[in-house]
Write an enzyme that holds these catalytic residues in place. Structure first.
Site, PDB file in Angstrom:
ATOM      1  N   GLU A 101      47.395  49.003  37.546  1.00  0.00           N
ATOM      2  CA  GLU A 101      46.677  50.194  37.070  1.00  0.00           C
ATOM      3  C   GLU A 101      46.564  51.240  38.164  1.00  0.00           C
ATOM      4  OE1 GLU A 101      43.437  47.702  35.607  1.00  0.00           O
ATOM      5  OE2 GLU A 101      43.675  48.695  33.669  1.00  0.00           O
TER       6      GLU A 101
ATOM      7  N   GLY B 177      44.457  45.333  37.895  1.00  0.00           N
ATOM      8  CA  GLY B 177      44.049  46.580  38.524  1.00  0.00           C
ATOM      9  C   GLY B 177      45.066  47.083  39.528  1.00  0.00           C
TER      10      GLY B 177
ATOM     11  N   ALA C  61      41.951  43.593  40.356  1.00  0.00           N
ATOM     12  CA  ALA C  61      40.539  43.656  40.781  1.00  0.00           C
ATOM     13  C   ALA C  61      40.210  42.345  41.481  1.00  0.00           C
ATOM     14  CB  ALA C  61      39.649  43.839  39.565  1.00  0.00           C
TER      15      ALA C  61
ATOM     16  N   GLU D 230      44.912  40.455  32.383  1.00  0.00           N
ATOM     17  CA  GLU D 230      43.482  40.374  32.120  1.00  0.00           C
ATOM     18  C   GLU D 230      43.164  39.524  30.889  1.00  0.00           C
ATOM     19  OE1 GLU D 230      45.158  42.965  33.018  1.00  0.00           O
ATOM     20  OE2 GLU D 230      44.025  44.219  34.404  1.00  0.00           O
TER      21      GLU D 230
END
Ligand code: T1G
Length: 699
Positions: A105, A102, A61, A125
């Protein structure tokens, strides 16, 4: 832009392109979904490949969007991953270099994954005080097994793609590409080979169980609790992965979401996210452009083979840079080299260093008694006795001997670098490189910029600092630079607290509960109370009338220098490090109070913590005003990496922001009314007063 769409025959390729690491910011997320729609609508397209441009598949992210509406603007990361899963054509993730957070992911939402060898795979994270929030805690265990996945999620550490591909039964990678260069071609060929495969495989449909069930997670929880004293995220990672084994995928996803939001709002995560950016910002010098030409550092000389000189030399040997150490006497050289050997042998014994690497490093070390042997070094670092007369001798000699363009650095911890530069005819080549003891361990390096230090010298030493794995923070020239100037105020407050009624152990315990590994008195006993004593004596000459508690001097006059003399603020049993409260010291403090006519009062832990920490904050604000530090985050990094400030608090300046500068100033006004304290010092720095009045923050 932030993602390109291209069709190669019957395979569409969506390439994320959001430098520097393809952070999955709003624009990138939207571009991916547009690409998927375009590919679905194009009948000639039979399969889709998603990959990343530049040096990453995706670093996750876009953390620069955290705390802004963009972070969750639709399509948010969950929606992008759902769009991939629901795509009616196979989507293949082509992973190279970095697939983290992310980014991983997203790849886990794809129907297939192909990776180049050497790609760094991680869900980091937890290092930001959060947990994977886009299905990572639910999907990674399904493709790697609960234990491997949980270890990766709780540690946040990267694992090389080829290692994971070798794990028996793994379903993370369907294929490994021959190389990063052939990845796209291999991915397109693989996509073509599965174009007709139905049903399209979804990670969410894979089973997820641990044979020991809840017992395993209880064990994991206990392990994690010991490891992460003040950080809530690791334990919640365990909860999230356990949820993946307990019910339907969507239920586990909802649990992950709930835990993610809780952590995102936590002060600990704000602190760790602040550190992530602050650490990267320190290497940016406002008036030194990133493309400033740098000088090559191919060989280094160190003057002085004492504790500091030896430790400094090891940093360069570890980075594969040859070092020549100079001393005045052979036995000092021999002692220095023996200490370096002992340090390395200790690492070899602990399995932290391979013995061939140890010999390789020692092969890079030369010693000499003759300055002439240093003349070709690109960088020379002086680490001799902290006295200006000695520095003068060394730098005058270096000025005569060193080749033009060599960088002349002093490891001084407080002396005036401009004065040192004045001992040479090349002030533009002189800089301070203040290492912290033990120099081969402590990450902090204060780079002290003289008035005449060249911009290319600054660019060179900042980049060199990265090579030797230091967190380099630029400091201007002042007494104590950044860290020692602040720690002096911290120490003064600790002394005043004793005068007023606290004991050393009460002060230490209070600040250790706040999160410091060691309070000021245990730290003094470890480092040696005589160090501060010498500085205070010098200060008394330079700044007579400086207010401070005489207890520290009295302690030294009693010969209680700390662990090295078997007694300091605390008593110690022979060969042990346990700090035992000392009746003798308490009596000295009580007598001292009587001399001052002080009636001791009960002091709360809260007051102890506020006076110690806000002293750092106020001095830090002055340091910012004086232009000694470029930004509050730099001051935080100094204190986090050099003085043991607790990570989960983010540094003194961030902590002040969290408390609220208004409240910090209110507390300081109370301290100003304390007759035993230094009212002048507690006058809020103008910058602090202004920010507080305007409702602003340092960071
Ligand atoms: N977003 C935005 N910018 C990033 C970034 C990211 N994820 N990662 C790095 N940068 C910037 C960094 O600030 C620096 O900027 C530049 O890239 C180079 O970084 C839902 C919510 C990827 C291994 O935690 O570990 O996904 O200073 O110096 O040494 O579950 O950066 O140049 O302006 O470190 O080559 C999870 C963090 C996010 C990865 C590259 N991802 N990044 O290392 O370069 S949260 C991470 C790294 C998340 C989801 C959750 C490293 C790297 P500047 P660098 P590097």
């Amino acid at each position: 832009m932030s993602a390109e769409y291209e069709v190669h025959g019957d395979v569409a390729v969506i390439t994320m392109n959001n430098p520097p690491v393809n952070g999955l910011g709003y624009a990138t997320r939207a571009a991916i979904t547009r690409g998927l729609d375009q590919a679905s609508a194009d009948a000639s397209v039979k399969a889709i490949v998603v990959t990343g441009a530049g040096k990453a598949f995706s670093g996750g992210a876009d953390i620069t969007e955290f705390g802004t509406p963009k972070a969750t603007a639709e399509p948010n990361l969950h929606s992008v991953i759902r769009a991939v899963e629901n795509c009616d054509k196979p989507v293949v993730a082509a992973i190279h270099s970095v697939a983290m957070g992310g980014g991983l992911e997203l790849a886990l939402g794809c129907h297939y994954r192909i990776a180049a060898p050497g790609a760094k795979i991680a869900l980091p994270e937890v290092k930001l005080g959060i947990l994977p929030g886009a299905g990572g805690t639910q999907r990674l265990p399904r493709v790697l097994g609960v234990e491997t996945a949980l270890n990766m999620i709780v540690s946040g550490e990267a694992v090389n793609s080829e290692l994971l591909a070798q794990q028996p039964g793994q379903k993370l990678f369907d294929r490994m590409a021959g190389s990063a260069e052939s990845l796209l071609e291999d991915a397109i060929a693989f996509a073509r080979s599965v174009a007709a495969a139905r049903p399209l495989p979804l990670v969410r449909n894979l089973p997820c169980k641990h044979p020991l069930g809840d017992a395993y997670f209880q064990f994991a929880r206990n392990m994690v609790k010991g490891m992460a004293k003040n950080l809530p995220a690791p334990a919640k990672c365990v909860d999230a992965v356990q949820a993946a084994t307990q019910g339907r995928f969507e239920e586990g996803l909802a649990k992950e979401r709930e835990l993610f939001v809780q952590l995102m709002l936590s002060p600990e995560s704000r602190a760790l996210r602040h550190i992530f950016f602050a650490e990267r910002a320190t290497s940016k010098i406002p008036d030194v452009p990133p493309d400033t030409p740098q000088r090559d550092i191919r060989s280094v000389a160190v003057i002085g083979a004492g504790t500091m000189g030896g430790g400094i030399a090891m940093n360069f040997l570890n980075a594969g840079i040859p070092v020549t150490i100079l001393e005045m006497k052979q036995e000092a050289l021999d002692r220095g080299v023996a200490t370096i050997r002992k340090n390395y042998e200790g690492q070899v014994k602990k399995g932290k260093l391979k013995s061939d690497k140890y010999e390789q490093r020692m092969g890079l070390l030369k010693t000499t008694l003759d300055y002439q042997d240093l003349k070709d070094a690109d960088l020379v670092i002086e680490a001799v006795f902290e006295e200006m007369g000695v520095k003068r001798q060394v730098f005058e000699k270096l000025d005569q001997v060193m080749k033009p363009g060599a960088i002349l650095a002093s490891n001084t911890s407080t002396l005036d670098v401009n004065e040192i530069a004045g001992f040479t005819r090349r002030a533009q080549d002189v800089v301070g490189l203040h290492f912290f003891s033990p120099a081969n361990v402590m990450k902090l390096l204060e780079v002290v910029r003289g008035a005449k230090t060249g911009k290319d010298v600054m660019a060179t030493v900042m980049s060199m600092a990265k090579k030797i794995k230091k967190t380099a923070v630029v400091s201007g020239v002042c007494d104590g630079f950044i860290g020692n100037r602040m720690v002096e105020q911290y120490g003064r407050q600790a002394g005043f607290l004793l005068d007023e009624g606290a004991t050393p152990q009460q002060v230490d315990k209070a600040i250790e509960r706040f999160g410091f590994a060691m309070g000021p008195f245990r730290m003094g006993d470890l480092a040696g109370n005589d160090i501060g004593w010498a500085i205070r004596k010098r200060r008394a000459l330079e700044r007579p009338g400086m207010l401070y508690s005489r207890t520290a001097d009295k302690l030294c006059e009693m010969g209680r220098f700390g662990q090295k003399t078997g007694a300091g603020w605390y008593d110690y049993q022979a060969g042990k490090r346990d700090a035992i409260p000392s009746a003798q010291v308490e009596k000295m403090i009580e007598d001292h109070r009587k001399e001052l006519g002080i009636t001791p009062r009960k002091i709360s832990d809260e007051e102890i913590v506020q006076r110690l920490v806000f002293a750092l904050v106020n001095e830090g604000a002055h340091i910012l005003e004086d232009g000694i530090a470029a930004r509050a985050g730099d001051i935080d990094m100094v204190y986090l990496t050099g003085y043991g400030f607790p990570l989960h608090r983010g540094g003194p300046m961030l902590y002040a922001d969290e408390v609220g500068l208004f409240n910090v100033v209110q507390a300081m006004k109370r301290f100003q009314r304390n007759p035993r304290d230094d009212a002048k010092f507690w006058e809020p720095a103008p910058l602090l007063a202004r920010l507080a009045a305007e409702g602003k923050t340092f960071n």
